[in-house]
Motif scaffolding. Sequence first.
Motif, PDB file in Angstrom:
ATOM      1  N   TYR A   1       0.827  -1.203   0.000  1.00 30.19           N
ATOM      2  CA  TYR A   1       0.000   0.000   0.000  1.00 30.19           C
ATOM      3  C   TYR A   1       0.867   1.262   0.000  1.00 30.19           C
ATOM      4  CZ  TYR A   1      -3.501   3.471   1.200  1.00 30.19           C
ATOM      5  OH  TYR A   1      -4.301   4.582   1.181  1.00 30.19           O
ATOM      6  N   ALA A   2       1.907   1.254   0.824  1.00 31.79           N
ATOM      7  CA  ALA A   2       2.791   2.419   0.868  1.00 31.79           C
ATOM      8  C   ALA A   2       3.449   2.664  -0.487  1.00 31.79           C
ATOM      9  CB  ALA A   2       3.851   2.234   1.952  1.00 31.79           C
ATOM     10  N   LEU A   3       3.934   1.593  -1.132  1.00 33.93           N
ATOM     11  CA  LEU A   3       4.536   1.733  -2.457  1.00 33.93           C
ATOM     12  C   LEU A   3       3.500   2.147  -3.484  1.00 33.93           C
ATOM     13  CD1 LEU A   3       6.912  -1.360  -2.579  1.00 33.93           C
ATOM     14  CD2 LEU A   3       7.588   1.039  -2.530  1.00 33.93           C
ATOM     15  N   GLY A   4       2.321   1.510  -3.424  1.00 30.52           N
ATOM     16  CA  GLY A   4       1.268   1.867  -4.376  1.00 30.52           C
ATOM     17  C   GLY A   4       0.835   3.309  -4.237  1.00 30.52           C
ATOM     18  N   GLU A   5       0.713   3.782  -3.002  1.00 29.13           N
ATOM     19  CA  GLU A   5       0.351   5.184  -2.794  1.00 29.13           C
ATOM     20  C   GLU A   5       1.416   6.109  -3.371  1.00 29.13           C
ATOM     21  OE1 GLU A   5      -0.990   8.003   0.946  1.00 29.13           O
ATOM     22  OE2 GLU A   5       0.658   6.588   1.195  1.00 29.13           O
ATOM     23  N   SER A   6       2.678   5.760  -3.175  1.00 28.10           N
ATOM     24  CA  SER A   6       3.770   6.586  -3.681  1.00 28.10           C
ATOM     25  C   SER A   6       3.731   6.700  -5.200  1.00 28.10           C
ATOM     26  CB  SER A   6       5.108   6.003  -3.223  1.00 28.10           C
ATOM     27  OG  SER A   6       6.188   6.712  -3.779  1.00 28.10           O
ATOM     28  N   TYR A   7       3.618   5.557  -5.888  1.00 31.28           N
ATOM     29  CA  TYR A   7       3.607   5.586  -7.355  1.00 31.28           C
ATOM     30  C   TYR A   7       2.303   6.166  -7.897  1.00 31.28           C
ATOM     31  CZ  TYR A   7       7.975   3.050  -7.863  1.00 31.28           C
ATOM     32  OH  TYR A   7       9.290   2.711  -7.856  1.00 31.28           O
ATOM     33  N   THR A   8       1.194   5.914  -7.214  1.00 26.71           N
ATOM     34  CA  THR A   8      -0.085   6.454  -7.672  1.00 26.71           C
ATOM     35  C   THR A   8      -0.079   7.970  -7.606  1.00 26.71           C
ATOM     36  OG1 THR A   8      -1.235   4.458  -6.920  1.00 26.71           O
ATOM     37  CG2 THR A   8      -2.573   6.395  -7.327  1.00 26.71           C
ATOM     38  N   ARG A   9       0.467   8.532  -6.541  1.00 24.35           N
ATOM     39  CA  ARG A   9       0.535   9.994  -6.453  1.00 24.35           C
ATOM     40  C   ARG A   9       1.442  10.567  -7.531  1.00 24.35           C
ATOM     41  NH1 ARG A   9      -2.029  11.801  -2.095  1.00 24.35           N
ATOM     42  NH2 ARG A   9      -2.295  10.399  -0.307  1.00 24.35           N
ATOM     43  N   GLU A  10       2.379   9.773  -7.986  1.00 19.48           N
ATOM     44  CA  GLU A  10       3.311  10.261  -8.998  1.00 19.48           C
ATOM     45  C   GLU A  10       2.710  10.237 -10.397  1.00 19.48           C
ATOM     46  OE1 GLU A  10       7.695   8.910 -10.688  1.00 19.48           O
ATOM     47  OE2 GLU A  10       7.200   8.566  -8.585  1.00 19.48           O
ATOM     48  N   VAL A  11       1.890   9.225 -10.709  1.00 21.02           N
ATOM     49  CA  VAL A  11       1.408   9.058 -12.086  1.00 21.02           C
ATOM     50  C   VAL A  11      -0.052   9.461 -12.268  1.00 21.02           C
ATOM     51  CG1 VAL A  11       3.085   7.272 -12.605  1.00 21.02           C
ATOM     52  CG2 VAL A  11       0.876   6.608 -11.688  1.00 21.02           C
ATOM     53  N   TRP A  12      -0.905   9.241 -11.271  1.00 22.55           N
ATOM     54  CA  TRP A  12      -2.308   9.686 -11.346  1.00 22.55           C
ATOM     55  C   TRP A  12      -2.834   9.887  -9.928  1.00 22.55           C
ATOM     56  CZ3 TRP A  12      -4.018   4.930 -14.708  1.00 22.55           C
ATOM     57  CH2 TRP A  12      -3.594   3.764 -14.101  1.00 22.55           C
TER      58      TRP A  12
END
Length: 805
Positions: A327-338
């Motif tokens: 979740y922490a990684l997904g949140e990081s990449y999600t905030r970066e791309v969409w």
Amino acid sequence: MARLWKSLEFRLVLGALLSGILLIILFVRIYPESSIRIPLSREQIRHRAESLLDSLGYDMGHYRIGLQMAHQEDLVRAAQQQYGSGTGLRMLSDSLYAWWWECQWHPDRAASEDTNVVVVFGDPHVLRDNMAQMSLTPDGRPLSFQIRAMEDTSAALVSGHPEIQDAVALFCMLHADTAQWERIQADTPPKAGPGGPVKIRWRRAHPVADMEIRFSVDTLGDRIISFQTETMAAQKADASDKSEEIISILSFLLVYMLFVVLGIVFLIKRLRADLVDLTGGLIPGIIVMIAWTVMYWHSIGHQKFWEILLGYFLTTPFVGGAVWVLYALGESYTREVWAHKLRIVDQIHRRFASNGLGKALIRGILLGFPFLALHAVIWALQVNLLHGYLSLGDRILALWSSAVPSLLAVSETLMSVMLITISVCLFYLSLLRRYTRSRVWMILMACLVFSMICPPIGHCAAIWHRIPVNCILGLFLIAVFMRFEIVTTMMTLFSASLVYRILVFVHCGDPFFQEQAFIIMGLWVLLAAAGVWLLFRSGKADESSHYIPDYLRRVYHRQELKRELEIARDVQLNFLPLKNPVIQGLDVASFCMPAREVGGDYFDFINLGDKKLGVVIGDVSGKGIPAAFYMTLTKGLLKSQAASHASPRDVLIRLNRLFFENAKRGIFISLIYAVFDLTEMKLTFARAGHNPMILHCSNTGKTSEVCPAGMAIGFESGDIFEKTIQEVTLPLHPGDVTFFYTDGLNEAQNLKLEEYGETRLQNNLAETAHLTSERVMEHIKKKIQAFTAGAEQHDDMTAVLVKIC
């Protein structure tokens, strides 16, 4: 009407209604769970088993009885593949003995271990630690019985006067329609003596299907030790089934290892760049750990207490930790791309009761119906056209066996939903978008992972039938995630799973399970009501502000600092001389090697006319824009004072007074100002706290430092500075070399943290003094670079070299 059709909510409601109708029609035709009928309650089944055991002459009063649901996978498969889903499921619901209750008698934990067991009749793997086991159909008809044989026949396990001592009597009691059964010759082991084990068999054809039902009884002396009912027409597992099972396990391990490797690699990468906030995944991790705890304690058998605790503490942190990290990684990449995919999550961080959360709940609940209907339609095509089949699976069997099925159903659904949506949608899909330009490839690669992941709806053991279904369902979830956001995606899968379990419990006919269905339905209705309440309670104003995680604040701060450094770097480089001066009699070279951060290194050349050249080199304290600003201030003040042709000492004294008046306290500058006079062949310079000048004298061949007294500019208003600073005048001869530098050269460090030092600079200058200024400077740079190879440069390196021609 056209305006109403354009409303997204109206289309979702209409789609949910149509999907619900289609789902009700297909549910009883597709899912084997709909064929399960439970006319007797658990207590009635337990009482029936105890009564039958007592009639066989066995006293199990000192043992605890457990109850769980089991099924015959081969039979469920054969019924669907040979007769189609509709007919096959009707046959399963009649009398094919596809599923049953298993009653197991276990020794009390407090009792001592039994040491009198010498042989186990039946399947020892099934019995394990059970002293006795009996299977009954949901309506209470006995299917099988097994019991351990005891060395001591007078043990409490065996009563003194059994009512049924003959296999034929047992057969007649269990099967009223004895005329339809054909007795098979009894089997007696060749070496068995009088009173040895004997097996007696009966068989009959099923009145509806092309199947054979067999009933067998095992006796030992006058005791009945086991009996069993089997349906013989079911397709047995063959080599292809085994290969499918192996492929299924390998595919699961492949996906598992994929997320383990990706999680470890990108966690290290994001942590090093400070681009992930691990606290963000704490709550999802705790939720999954709680759900896993409920599932774990429902699945434990009769192990020892320390084995239960050991297994729990080994698995629970791993499951929760995996969700935490993903979740922490997904949140990081999600905030970066969409970043808009986390819009509802951000609103929850700011204010839980938000309008957006209400919309996400309602949309997810409505989208759950078409998702589940799509699952039913695909499987209807698979079963009826491609000879596929659905199985009950361990999930449904665990629900029937649970003491609180509703709690287990919600926990299992919650954990599955969060694992699937967080790992695939939030993390993997955002990662693909970050590193994949093509949206088509991004979706295809995500569907490939979905094909190996079973949604918490239905179950199929055939991997080749499962893959296309999972791909289509995964594509549905991807579409929901890309159209809406992560909360709606989670709610879609959660709603579909709850509705599926509600239908399963409602169709069974048992009031207990129907009560559990109403409990789950109550949760579903509560979520829908909460969505409506949030939708009408909160306005749209709560969506205007943005939640910014702490790590993003640090990122923004670093970006702001980087922009400042870039500005300062531009200021510094623009105010340095673009080229070296060309004056007859002087050979001038210079260089500036900036570090990653902007310092305040400064050098300049001042044309004083009459064959005079002023050379300035200095270092402003501090870094970033402030250092660049004070360097600019120093440059302007120095040029204004040097124009008066005053001596270097007087220029620095006046510069100190002006700088002290205009600069902030704590800011200072180390500086050397030197004037080369080619008419009189002399060098006059003053040093304000800067590194000494290195002089190579051509007449003597000696290289030494020249270090007149002086303190840095900006320390005090002027009196002490004026008394301290000295001016030195040196004669010049052809071949003399003067070297001015900042502390970045002599303090340059290698990997051993050793400094380059002034001695090495002097030696470098002495070795190459006969060369041109440019070649001398290149030699010094190469020596320093070789010394510091592999080490990081922490300060600017600036130097000016003037050789007398």
